[in-house]
Design an enzyme around this catalytic site. Structure first.
Site, PDB file in Angstrom:
ATOM      1  N   ASN A   1     -15.897   4.453   1.892  1.00  0.00           N
ATOM      2  CA  ASN A   1     -16.298   5.725   2.494  1.00  0.00           C
ATOM      3  C   ASN A   1     -17.727   6.105   2.126  1.00  0.00           C
ATOM      4  O   ASN A   1     -18.424   6.743   2.910  1.00  0.00           O
ATOM      5  CB  ASN A   1     -15.339   6.849   2.096  1.00  0.00           C
ATOM      6  CG  ASN A   1     -14.053   6.806   2.911  1.00  0.00           C
ATOM      7  OD1 ASN A   1     -14.030   6.244   3.999  1.00  0.00           O
ATOM      8  ND2 ASN A   1     -12.987   7.371   2.379  1.00  0.00           N
TER       9      ASN A   1
ATOM     10  N   HIS B   1      -6.346   2.673  -2.928  1.00  0.00           N
ATOM     11  CA  HIS B   1      -6.699   3.298  -1.647  1.00  0.00           C
ATOM     12  C   HIS B   1      -6.380   2.362  -0.486  1.00  0.00           C
ATOM     13  O   HIS B   1      -7.125   1.423  -0.209  1.00  0.00           O
ATOM     14  CB  HIS B   1      -8.195   3.665  -1.676  1.00  0.00           C
ATOM     15  CG  HIS B   1      -8.679   4.359  -0.451  1.00  0.00           C
ATOM     16  ND1 HIS B   1      -9.993   4.295  -0.041  1.00  0.00           N
ATOM     17  CD2 HIS B   1      -8.048   5.136   0.455  1.00  0.00           C
ATOM     18  CE1 HIS B   1     -10.132   5.009   1.068  1.00  0.00           C
ATOM     19  NE2 HIS B   1      -8.967   5.513   1.390  1.00  0.00           N
TER      20      HIS B   1
ATOM     21  N   GLU C   1      -8.609  -0.727  -1.598  1.00  0.00           N
ATOM     22  CA  GLU C   1      -9.695  -0.464  -2.524  1.00  0.00           C
ATOM     23  C   GLU C   1      -9.032  -0.028  -3.832  1.00  0.00           C
ATOM     24  O   GLU C   1      -8.257   0.918  -3.834  1.00  0.00           O
ATOM     25  CB  GLU C   1     -10.534   0.674  -1.935  1.00  0.00           C
ATOM     26  CG  GLU C   1     -11.968   0.649  -2.286  1.00  0.00           C
ATOM     27  CD  GLU C   1     -12.759   1.746  -1.543  1.00  0.00           C
ATOM     28  OE1 GLU C   1     -13.967   1.700  -1.601  1.00  0.00           O
ATOM     29  OE2 GLU C   1     -12.175   2.659  -0.928  1.00  0.00           O
TER      30      GLU C   1
ATOM     31  N   SER D   1      -8.301   9.405  -0.992  1.00  0.00           N
ATOM     32  CA  SER D   1      -9.438   8.778  -0.322  1.00  0.00           C
ATOM     33  C   SER D   1     -10.765   9.340  -0.832  1.00  0.00           C
ATOM     34  O   SER D   1     -11.816   8.840  -0.473  1.00  0.00           O
ATOM     35  CB  SER D   1      -9.339   8.941   1.194  1.00  0.00           C
ATOM     36  OG  SER D   1      -8.999  10.250   1.531  1.00  0.00           O
TER      37      SER D   1
HETATM   38  P1  NAI Z   1       0.386  13.604   5.231  1.00  0.00           P
HETATM   39  O1  NAI Z   1       0.098  15.043   5.373  1.00  0.00           O
HETATM   40  O2  NAI Z   1       0.759  12.805   6.438  1.00  0.00           O
HETATM   41  O3  NAI Z   1       1.563  13.410   4.174  1.00  0.00           O
HETATM   42  C1  NAI Z   1       1.641  14.064   2.945  1.00  0.00           C
HETATM   43  C2  NAI Z   1       3.104  14.159   2.546  1.00  0.00           C
HETATM   44  O4  NAI Z   1       3.187  14.537   1.180  1.00  0.00           O
HETATM   45  C3  NAI Z   1       3.894  15.178   3.347  1.00  0.00           C
HETATM   46  O5  NAI Z   1       5.062  14.591   3.841  1.00  0.00           O
HETATM   47  C4  NAI Z   1       4.208  16.254   2.308  1.00  0.00           C
HETATM   48  O6  NAI Z   1       5.459  16.900   2.537  1.00  0.00           O
HETATM   49  C5  NAI Z   1       4.250  15.450   1.031  1.00  0.00           C
HETATM   50  N1  NAI Z   1       4.067  16.226  -0.187  1.00  0.00           N
HETATM   51  C6  NAI Z   1       3.202  17.238  -0.405  1.00  0.00           C
HETATM   52  N2  NAI Z   1       3.324  17.673  -1.678  1.00  0.00           N
HETATM   53  C7  NAI Z   1       4.283  16.934  -2.260  1.00  0.00           C
HETATM   54  C8  NAI Z   1       4.868  16.917  -3.570  1.00  0.00           C
HETATM   55  N3  NAI Z   1       4.483  17.758  -4.499  1.00  0.00           N
HETATM   56  N4  NAI Z   1       5.807  15.993  -3.828  1.00  0.00           N
HETATM   57  C9  NAI Z   1       6.200  15.132  -2.884  1.00  0.00           C
HETATM   58  N5  NAI Z   1       5.688  15.109  -1.635  1.00  0.00           N
HETATM   59  C10 NAI Z   1       4.743  15.998  -1.327  1.00  0.00           C
HETATM   60  O7  NAI Z   1      -0.891  12.975   4.505  1.00  0.00           O
HETATM   61  P2  NAI Z   1      -1.471  11.493   4.589  1.00  0.00           P
HETATM   62  O8  NAI Z   1      -2.411  11.391   5.715  1.00  0.00           O
HETATM   63  O9  NAI Z   1      -0.358  10.524   4.477  1.00  0.00           O
HETATM   64  O10 NAI Z   1      -2.364  11.441   3.267  1.00  0.00           O
HETATM   65  C11 NAI Z   1      -1.795  11.327   1.982  1.00  0.00           C
HETATM   66  C12 NAI Z   1      -2.861  10.885   0.984  1.00  0.00           C
HETATM   67  O11 NAI Z   1      -3.425   9.652   1.408  1.00  0.00           O
HETATM   68  C13 NAI Z   1      -4.024  11.851   0.827  1.00  0.00           C
HETATM   69  O12 NAI Z   1      -4.448  11.843  -0.517  1.00  0.00           O
HETATM   70  C14 NAI Z   1      -5.098  11.234   1.730  1.00  0.00           C
HETATM   71  O13 NAI Z   1      -6.390  11.576   1.326  1.00  0.00           O
HETATM   72  C15 NAI Z   1      -4.837   9.768   1.507  1.00  0.00           C
HETATM   73  N6  NAI Z   1      -5.307   8.885   2.578  1.00  0.00           N
HETATM   74  C16 NAI Z   1      -5.134   9.206   3.887  1.00  0.00           C
HETATM   75  C17 NAI Z   1      -5.578   8.360   4.891  1.00  0.00           C
HETATM   76  C18 NAI Z   1      -5.373   8.708   6.317  1.00  0.00           C
HETATM   77  O14 NAI Z   1      -5.966   8.044   7.181  1.00  0.00           O
HETATM   78  N7  NAI Z   1      -4.564   9.697   6.654  1.00  0.00           N
HETATM   79  C19 NAI Z   1      -6.250   7.080   4.566  1.00  0.00           C
HETATM   80  C20 NAI Z   1      -6.312   6.804   3.155  1.00  0.00           C
HETATM   81  C21 NAI Z   1      -5.877   7.687   2.215  1.00  0.00           C
END
Ligand code: NAI
Length: 484
Positions: free
Chosen positions: A274, A224, A236, A203
């Protein structure tokens, strides 16, 4: 009648009084019920002609045309470019976003392999996907059998790279940390076939910087998605300097296949949505510092038509998450995006992360919320203006015109191709009120000259961040507007 009363009550609740047409429609039905047909029809025509000339109607019609023209949108100017067919996908990271993206792909028939580092995270991801399918069964969008087939046929999991050798695309959704992402992409590129597209759901991190570790940067792009993925209609698409037109066209087509609206943007801090939204949230916090009440700020935004007030939205998103993005913007754009000072206190308090920690700008207690007074007290200590009285219109203009100004800069820099795409992205990505037609359409309705005058007034009171963008000044001088 009681039925009419209930119908109107429901409509008012849904539209918050911003859309007059559904109410007029109900009134016409009620009127026609007790009158002869010709009288009923005449009344309907009269009501219709009153509504059709309103700005609300014109904005909504314009939006309809925007949406129609987006159906032909390929994301590239060269129409000989053919998108790649995407049948098999991979998703890395089974968290909130990764699970949502996996669901979206599986629902539209893309066979998807979901990877995380440990089985327990995969189990959590699968549970989340299952929950979305169950909701669709509950509202009868799918039968239980259909849901099971889509889920079981199209979703598989792994904690290593097994099965990644034949993927057409892999979307990464792991933690927001550039070094970790780079490492994962480097490993990933060796596991997938040469034609495979690699996409990041970041993001806020730079697509160009991430692509430096890849040997095939032409296949790399940002995708995104917004949270929750199953409900938010925007994707996006962030294009890096080396991204190939074929890669762009392919993810645009894939996004459409997922029934989402893709908007292609250039790689810059905050991308488009954003970059325009954060200044609005930040300005709301600065209003708190200047002594405007938290409830008042949220009310003013909701009255304008935003689905949620900015401070409530910040609490929902998570203050820690928002702060990270705000820091990226501050680093990228300097003074005009300087994060409100009270964030120092917020970030120092790990219990104050918004709704998820039950404390942010509001304190959340068993279904109720009340203003977080201690936080407000600290906020006002940062401003010398906190004893003043403000007009609602000043508070609104501070929050909305800062978005207008940043939108115009994005347009001038070519971050997004045109005003139609920009307005669509802000409506679909942030809930900017559709009946206002979008940020730039709203600017047109106020008049560009008036906007420039207002921004100058705000700049003289609140600081340089309100200085009107060059393109805005130029439009004002030339008497131009964004829409014809
Ligand atoms: P989250 O913390 O819920 O999930 C991340 C997952 O990735 C976890 O299950 C973790 O175990 C896993 N992980 C970490 N390192 C890893 C690796 N090396 N290999 C495989 N899996 C791995 O995070 P979330 O909220 O889903 O965010 C993920 C991405 O999406 C980030 O880059 C965030 O900036 C982006 N994003 C998040 C939004 C939101 O509202 N939460 C909206 C748009 C984008």
């Amino acid at each position: 009648s009681f039925v009419g009363y209930m119908a109107k009550k429901n409509v008012k609740k849904k539209t918050k009084g911003h859309y007059p047409a559904p109410l007029a429609a109900i009134n016409s039905v009620i009127y026609g019920f007790s009158k002869p047909i010709d009288k009923g029809l005449r009344n309907e025509a009269k009501e219709f002609s009153k509504l059709v000339i309103t700005p609300i109607s014109k904005n909504l019609v314009q939006l309809f045309y925007n949406q129609e023209s987006l159906k032909k949108y390929t994301g590239v100017s060269d129409d000989t470019i053919r998108p790649k067919v995407i049948k098999k996908a991979g998703v890395i990271g089974a968290g909130l976003m990764g699970a949502g993206i996996t669901w979206a792909l599986s629902y539209k028939g893309v066979e998807t392999r979901l990877k995380d580092v440990e089985n327990k995270f995969l189990v959590k991801g699968l549970q989340q996907i299952n929950t979305i399918y169950k909701q669709l069964v509950k509202i009868r969008r799918l039968t239980p059998t259909q849901a099971n087939i889509l889920f079981l046929k199209n979703v598989s999991t792994t904690s290593n790279f097994s099965g990644f050798h034949d993927r057409d695309i892999v979307i990464e959704a792991i933690v927001e940390d550039i070094e970790i992402k780079k490492k994962v992409f480097q490993q990933l590129e060796r596991q997938v076939p040469d034609h495979c597209i690699l996409a990041s759901n970041t993001s806020s991190l730079s697509i160009n910087e991430m692509s430096t570790v890849l040997t095939r940067p032409e296949n790399f792009i940002g995708m995104h998605f917004f949270s929750p993925v199953n409900r938010m209609p925007l994707v996006e698409i962030i294009v890096g300097d080396k991204t190939s037109p074929e890669t762009i066209a392919s993810v645009v087509q894939l996004s459409k296949g997922l029934k989402k609206t893709p908007v292609v943007v250039k790689d810059c801090p905050g991308f488009l949505v954003n970059r325009v939204l954060l200044p609005y949230l930040n300005e709301a916090v600065k209003c708190v510092q200047d002594g405007v009440s938290v409830e008042k700020i949220d009310q003013i935004a909701v009255k304008f038509g935003m689905p949620l007030g900015p401070l409530s939205l910040a609490d929902e998103v998570g203050l820690d998450v928002g702060y990270k993005v705000a820091m990226v913007l501050e680093a990228g754009y300097g003074e005009r995006m300087k994060t409100a000072q009270v964030f120092q206190d917020i970030i120092g308090d790990s219990d104050c992360r918004g709704r998820k920690s039950k404390k942010g700008f509001y304190i959340y207690k068993s279904g109720n919320k009340e203003v977080n007074r201690p936080l407000v007290d600290r906020a006002v200590s940062y401003s010398s203006m906190s004893n003043q009285k403000y007009l609602d219109s000043d508070v609104l203009d501070r929050m909305i015109l800062v978005m207008v100004n940043e939108s115009v800069r994005c347009l001038a820099e070519g971050v997004v191709e045109n005003h139609l795409l920009l307005d669509m992205a802000m409506i679909l990505g942030t809930g900017f009120p559709p009946f206002r037609g979008g940020v730039l359409r709203y600017a047109d309705s106020r008049g560009i000259k008036e906007i420039v005058t207002r921004l100058r007034e705000l700049a003289s009171v609140y600081g340089e961040r309100f200085k009107p963008a060059d393109l805005l000044i130029q439009y004002a001088q030339d008497g131009k507007s964004f829409y014809k």
